[in-house]
Design a protein around this motif. Sequence first.
Motif, PDB file in Angstrom:
ATOM      1  N   LEU A  55       0.865  -1.174   0.000  1.00  0.00           N
ATOM      2  CA  LEU A  55       0.000   0.000   0.000  1.00  0.00           C
ATOM      3  C   LEU A  55       0.902   1.224   0.000  1.00  0.00           C
ATOM      4  N   ILE A  56       0.893   1.980  -1.104  1.00  0.00           N
ATOM      5  CA  ILE A  56       1.840   3.071  -1.317  1.00  0.00           C
ATOM      6  C   ILE A  56       1.195   4.408  -1.007  1.00  0.00           C
ATOM      7  N   GLU A  57       1.904   5.237  -0.222  1.00  0.00           N
ATOM      8  CA  GLU A  57       1.502   6.620   0.024  1.00  0.00           C
ATOM      9  C   GLU A  57       2.698   7.511  -0.287  1.00  0.00           C
ATOM     10  N   PRO A  58       2.588   8.416  -1.270  1.00  0.00           N
ATOM     11  CA  PRO A  58       3.695   9.330  -1.564  1.00  0.00           C
ATOM     12  C   PRO A  58       4.057  10.157  -0.335  1.00  0.00           C
ATOM     13  N   LEU A  59       5.334  10.478  -0.191  1.00  0.00           N
ATOM     14  CA  LEU A  59       5.781  11.257   0.963  1.00  0.00           C
ATOM     15  C   LEU A  59       5.260  12.683   0.938  1.00  0.00           C
ATOM     16  N   THR A  60       4.837  13.152  -0.240  1.00  0.00           N
ATOM     17  CA  THR A  60       4.328  14.517  -0.347  1.00  0.00           C
ATOM     18  C   THR A  60       2.938  14.653   0.251  1.00  0.00           C
ATOM     19  N   GLU A  61       2.295  13.520   0.579  1.00  0.00           N
ATOM     20  CA  GLU A  61       0.945  13.549   1.135  1.00  0.00           C
ATOM     21  C   GLU A  61       0.982  13.162   2.611  1.00  0.00           C
ATOM     22  N   ASP A  62       0.057  13.721   3.379  1.00  0.00           N
ATOM     23  CA  ASP A  62      -0.113  13.267   4.746  1.00  0.00           C
ATOM     24  C   ASP A  62      -0.618  11.836   4.707  1.00  0.00           C
ATOM     25  N   PRO A  63      -0.162  10.992   5.650  1.00  0.00           N
ATOM     26  CA  PRO A  63      -0.620   9.603   5.627  1.00  0.00           C
ATOM     27  C   PRO A  63      -2.127   9.522   5.826  1.00  0.00           C
ATOM     28  N   VAL A  64      -2.779   8.733   4.981  1.00  0.00           N
ATOM     29  CA  VAL A  64      -4.235   8.606   5.061  1.00  0.00           C
ATOM     30  C   VAL A  64      -4.640   7.343   5.811  1.00  0.00           C
ATOM     31  N   GLU A  65      -3.671   6.549   6.213  1.00  0.00           N
ATOM     32  CA  GLU A  65      -3.953   5.328   6.956  1.00  0.00           C
ATOM     33  C   GLU A  65      -3.227   5.391   8.300  1.00  0.00           C
ATOM     34  N   ARG A  66      -3.807   4.757   9.336  1.00  0.00           N
ATOM     35  CA  ARG A  66      -3.071   4.602  10.583  1.00  0.00           C
ATOM     36  C   ARG A  66      -1.996   3.562  10.339  1.00  0.00           C
ATOM     37  N   ALA A  67      -0.735   3.967  10.499  1.00  0.00           N
ATOM     38  CA  ALA A  67       0.378   3.103  10.104  1.00  0.00           C
ATOM     39  C   ALA A  67       0.315   1.735  10.770  1.00  0.00           C
ATOM     40  N   GLU A  68      -0.059   1.682  12.055  1.00  0.00           N
ATOM     41  CA  GLU A  68      -0.047   0.395  12.736  1.00  0.00           C
ATOM     42  C   GLU A  68      -1.113  -0.550  12.202  1.00  0.00           C
ATOM     43  N   ASP A  69      -2.141  -0.016  11.561  1.00  0.00           N
ATOM     44  CA  ASP A  69      -3.222  -0.860  11.063  1.00  0.00           C
ATOM     45  C   ASP A  69      -3.028  -1.309   9.622  1.00  0.00           C
ATOM     46  N   VAL A  70      -1.973  -0.860   8.968  1.00  0.00           N
ATOM     47  CA  VAL A  70      -1.659  -1.362   7.631  1.00  0.00           C
ATOM     48  C   VAL A  70      -0.208  -1.856   7.562  1.00  0.00           C
ATOM     49  N   SER A  71       0.468  -1.905   8.718  1.00  0.00           N
ATOM     50  CA  SER A  71       1.860  -2.360   8.723  1.00  0.00           C
ATOM     51  C   SER A  71       1.925  -3.803   8.239  1.00  0.00           C
ATOM     52  N   VAL A  72       3.071  -4.153   7.673  1.00  0.00           N
ATOM     53  CA  VAL A  72       3.238  -5.513   7.163  1.00  0.00           C
ATOM     54  C   VAL A  72       3.099  -6.524   8.297  1.00  0.00           C
ATOM     55  N   ALA A  73       3.697  -6.222   9.456  1.00  0.00           N
ATOM     56  CA  ALA A  73       3.617  -7.147  10.588  1.00  0.00           C
ATOM     57  C   ALA A  73       2.165  -7.376  11.008  1.00  0.00           C
ATOM     58  N   PHE A  74       1.375  -6.308  11.007  1.00  0.00           N
ATOM     59  CA  PHE A  74      -0.030  -6.418  11.388  1.00  0.00           C
ATOM     60  C   PHE A  74      -0.804  -7.256  10.376  1.00  0.00           C
TER      61      PHE A  74
ATOM     62  N   GLU B 282       2.489  -9.743  -9.957  1.00  0.00           N
ATOM     63  CA  GLU B 282       1.038  -9.721  -9.787  1.00  0.00           C
ATOM     64  C   GLU B 282       0.621  -8.798  -8.636  1.00  0.00           C
ATOM     65  N   LYS B 283       1.527  -8.590  -7.688  1.00  0.00           N
ATOM     66  CA  LYS B 283       1.229  -7.725  -6.550  1.00  0.00           C
ATOM     67  C   LYS B 283       1.666  -6.281  -6.788  1.00  0.00           C
ATOM     68  N   LEU B 284       2.251  -6.012  -7.946  1.00  0.00           N
ATOM     69  CA  LEU B 284       2.806  -4.692  -8.228  1.00  0.00           C
ATOM     70  C   LEU B 284       2.159  -4.018  -9.431  1.00  0.00           C
ATOM     71  N   ALA B 285       1.178  -4.674 -10.044  1.00  0.00           N
ATOM     72  CA  ALA B 285       0.565  -4.126 -11.261  1.00  0.00           C
ATOM     73  C   ALA B 285      -0.095  -2.780 -11.002  1.00  0.00           C
ATOM     74  N   HIS B 286      -0.576  -2.567  -9.761  1.00  0.00           N
ATOM     75  CA  HIS B 286      -1.251  -1.295  -9.462  1.00  0.00           C
ATOM     76  C   HIS B 286      -0.283  -0.125  -9.357  1.00  0.00           C
ATOM     77  N   LEU B 287       1.036  -0.399  -9.422  1.00  0.00           N
ATOM     78  CA  LEU B 287       2.013   0.690  -9.335  1.00  0.00           C
ATOM     79  C   LEU B 287       2.228   1.375 -10.679  1.00  0.00           C
ATOM     80  N   GLY B 288       1.785   0.756 -11.770  1.00  0.00           N
ATOM     81  CA  GLY B 288       1.955   1.359 -13.091  1.00  0.00           C
ATOM     82  C   GLY B 288       3.322   1.025 -13.668  1.00  0.00           C
TER      83      GLY B 288
END
Length: 292
Positions: free
Chosen positions: A87-106, A282-288
């Motif tokens: 799940l990609i969020e550009p650094l120029t944007e404020d994070p739109v997700e709570r990091a702990e709830d989309v972390s890979v470990a979680f 297959e997991k990266l096609a949404h990156l363009g």
Amino acid sequence: MTEAALVDAFEANRPRLRRLAYRMLGSVVEAEDAVQDAWLRWTRSGEDVADPAAWLVRTTTRLCIDRLRAAKAERAAYKGPWLPEPLIEPLTEDPVERAEDVSVAFLLALERLSPLERAVFLLHDVFDEDYAAVAETLGRSEAAVRQLASRAREHVREAKPRFSVDQQKAMQLAQAFVAAAAGRDMQGLASLLAQDAVMVTDGGGKRKAALRIMVGRDDIIRLLEGIAWRTGGLRDVERFELARINGLPGMVLHLSDGPETLAFEPDEDGLVAAIYAVRNPEKLAHLGGAGR
């Protein structure tokens, strides 16, 4: 409800449905598909619904459970370690997700749950649905739902971060790691890794990747030394962008054979505790770009 009202009600709930579906499925593309399926059902059944938000959450949750059950055999046969679709969020944007709830470990902790446990935990603990509403969504008794939630909570407790990380320092750590890898500076790489660091590479059998989780600094360095010997340094990087990847500092690398993402999980001492590399196209096609 008019057609315009149906559209407005759905669009008002779409962001929440996408967040729920991504956490359920661990895939951006599958989450979008599940939400689209919910939309199709909404167009057929939404006219007489008294509570659109509840109906849409219930429908999306059930669609995700069906997808998880259908994919059980495929997940079991997956070649090498499995990671969620980044799940990609550009650094120029404020994070739109709570990091702990989309972390890979979680998300990996959620992967160990049954579809029902996952749904209960997300709906109650992450999306703040009360137990009665969750029970109605899943067609279970409230007592059963509470029991499912308790079991799920035990599994995911350790995945929650125990300390806060300065995002700027974390990104500097990621940059230093990639710079050392590009320069084949193995001593520099070792100095950035925690002694008990892990590295997970997900190629899904589609691109070269380690078929087991690398555990410990020495294990990771041996892998990176092998890559450096075969490729002359970091793989053939045409360009890269810094990004937040599942709430972690990371990079999207554009290589000659397609994109790859690297996410770095720091520890409390400012060292790399975990590296998550997604190479499966297959997991990266949404990156363009080359991943399409």
